[in-house]
Design an enzyme around this catalytic site. Sequence first.
Site, PDB file in Angstrom:
ATOM      1  N   GLN A 152       0.812  -1.217   0.000  1.00  0.00           N
ATOM      2  CA  GLN A 152       0.000   0.000   0.000  1.00  0.00           C
ATOM      3  C   GLN A 152       0.846   1.268   0.000  1.00  0.00           C
ATOM      4  O   GLN A 152       0.303   2.378  -0.116  1.00  0.00           O
ATOM      5  CB  GLN A 152      -0.921   0.009   1.220  1.00  0.00           C
ATOM      6  CG  GLN A 152      -1.952  -1.106   1.231  1.00  0.00           C
ATOM      7  CD  GLN A 152      -2.789  -1.129   2.497  1.00  0.00           C
ATOM      8  OE1 GLN A 152      -2.748  -0.218   3.327  1.00  0.00           O
ATOM      9  NE2 GLN A 152      -3.567  -2.185   2.658  1.00  0.00           N
TER      10      GLN A 152
ATOM     11  N   HIS B 282      -1.595   0.928   5.631  1.00  0.00           N
ATOM     12  CA  HIS B 282      -2.349   1.936   6.398  1.00  0.00           C
ATOM     13  C   HIS B 282      -1.588   3.250   6.574  1.00  0.00           C
ATOM     14  O   HIS B 282      -1.071   3.561   7.646  1.00  0.00           O
ATOM     15  CB  HIS B 282      -2.777   1.371   7.752  1.00  0.00           C
ATOM     16  CG  HIS B 282      -3.806   0.291   7.667  1.00  0.00           C
ATOM     17  ND1 HIS B 282      -4.519  -0.140   8.752  1.00  0.00           N
ATOM     18  CD2 HIS B 282      -4.238  -0.438   6.620  1.00  0.00           C
ATOM     19  CE1 HIS B 282      -5.352  -1.107   8.375  1.00  0.00           C
ATOM     20  NE2 HIS B 282      -5.190  -1.299   7.072  1.00  0.00           N
TER      21      HIS B 282
ATOM     22  N   GLU C  66     -16.304   3.539   8.067  1.00  0.00           N
ATOM     23  CA  GLU C  66     -17.040   4.628   8.710  1.00  0.00           C
ATOM     24  C   GLU C  66     -17.038   5.905   7.892  1.00  0.00           C
ATOM     25  O   GLU C  66     -16.035   6.248   7.253  1.00  0.00           O
ATOM     26  CB  GLU C  66     -16.418   4.952  10.074  1.00  0.00           C
ATOM     27  CG  GLU C  66     -16.503   3.838  11.083  1.00  0.00           C
ATOM     28  CD  GLU C  66     -15.919   4.211  12.429  1.00  0.00           C
ATOM     29  OE1 GLU C  66     -15.978   3.383  13.361  1.00  0.00           O
ATOM     30  OE2 GLU C  66     -15.400   5.352  12.571  1.00  0.00           O
TER      31      GLU C  66
ATOM     32  N   TYR D  33      -9.687  -9.752  10.546  1.00  0.00           N
ATOM     33  CA  TYR D  33      -9.634 -10.603   9.360  1.00  0.00           C
ATOM     34  C   TYR D  33      -9.596 -12.089   9.728  1.00  0.00           C
ATOM     35  O   TYR D  33      -9.931 -12.943   8.921  1.00  0.00           O
ATOM     36  CB  TYR D  33      -8.425 -10.232   8.494  1.00  0.00           C
ATOM     37  CG  TYR D  33      -8.522  -8.836   7.929  1.00  0.00           C
ATOM     38  CD1 TYR D  33      -9.499  -8.511   6.989  1.00  0.00           C
ATOM     39  CD2 TYR D  33      -7.661  -7.832   8.346  1.00  0.00           C
ATOM     40  CE1 TYR D  33      -9.600  -7.224   6.482  1.00  0.00           C
ATOM     41  CE2 TYR D  33      -7.753  -6.539   7.849  1.00  0.00           C
ATOM     42  CZ  TYR D  33      -8.735  -6.240   6.913  1.00  0.00           C
ATOM     43  OH  TYR D  33      -8.845  -4.960   6.426  1.00  0.00           O
TER      44      TYR D  33
END
Length: 366
Positions: free
Chosen positions: A81, A143, A237, A258
């Site tokens: 990521q 993240h 959210e 997970y």
Amino acid sequence: MSRLIRALLVGALLASVPAQAQAYRIETFSEGLEHPWSLAFLPDGRILVTERVGRLRIVEADGSLDPDPVAGLPEIFVAAQAGLMEVALDPDYVSNRWLYLSYAHGTTQANNTRLARARLVDDELRDFEVLFTAQPLKAGASHYGGRIAFLADKTLVLTLGDGFDWREEAQNPGNHLGKIVRLNRDGSVPADNPLVGQTGAAAEIYSLGHRNVQGIVFDAEAGRLYSHEHGPRGGDELNLIEAGTNYGWPLATFGIDYTGARVSPYTELPGLTQPLLHWTPSVAPASLTQYRGALFPDWQGDLFAATLAERSVRRVRLHEGMLAGEEILFEELGERIRDVRAGPDGALYLLTDNADGRLLRVVPGD
């Protein structure tokens, strides 16, 4: 919970405004992009696009992709990521030429999100300045947050992630993991940040208790800051961000790990702010914009969230400042949507998250 958030939640529950079907057509505006992540509209009609693999590209006003990446980028940590993320223009870009970039900085064993700015001159970056590096540096490549928005006073907010393996640190005011930070445009700390002067607290923090915030937009007309973040399995959210507020991760969440294990037995706790809405199962929200254009009158003022897992864009309807339902758009593409932006021409622009990614333009249908 603030009175404003309570009002918004009541509006979401009522969902009293009927959905308005809006005919649209999706055009391929540009292609040949490698995992594009973010876009920004230049005043001359061109578009800047970041590629996660570490390139900043220019799309000409006619949609053609400049074959040469913009020169002057720093070394970027690219893995999983991690990579080059947001590009955003300064509110006074026409006069000062500053643009802002977020990217992963460091090595596999020691990295985090970095914010920098530079001037775009003759299609290259000059006067490059590092403004902020999230602390602590941590191992892994997940993240990072990375989205940028400017507030009414022209300060900027930068979203950050919890680093995945360090989720408990989202509750620690002494670091930047799982936070949204607010900075002056030169990287200094605004004197009115909520934790300024508190012993052991990171002065840059604007809000805390986040997992991985990849969407943020400031509603200038209403003076409200909205963001969305990834949950684990469920519990994505949408939040209304207020200074100094704790949004609960990982103490309270609608998601599970997970592995199938509970992250927390609680979906709410005293002192923690509830989301305006949550998506369970996960849609994987990746970008957030607000529509204020003229081409789609029925979309006026609504929020649009790009999704990766659902491969759609969620239209979140707002009516008189309250949530009024949702609509799922663009599923027919069958593609991960990394970014969604309302363009200056009134069209909606999408970036598809593929090795051969495209820049799409959504205009009214016939």
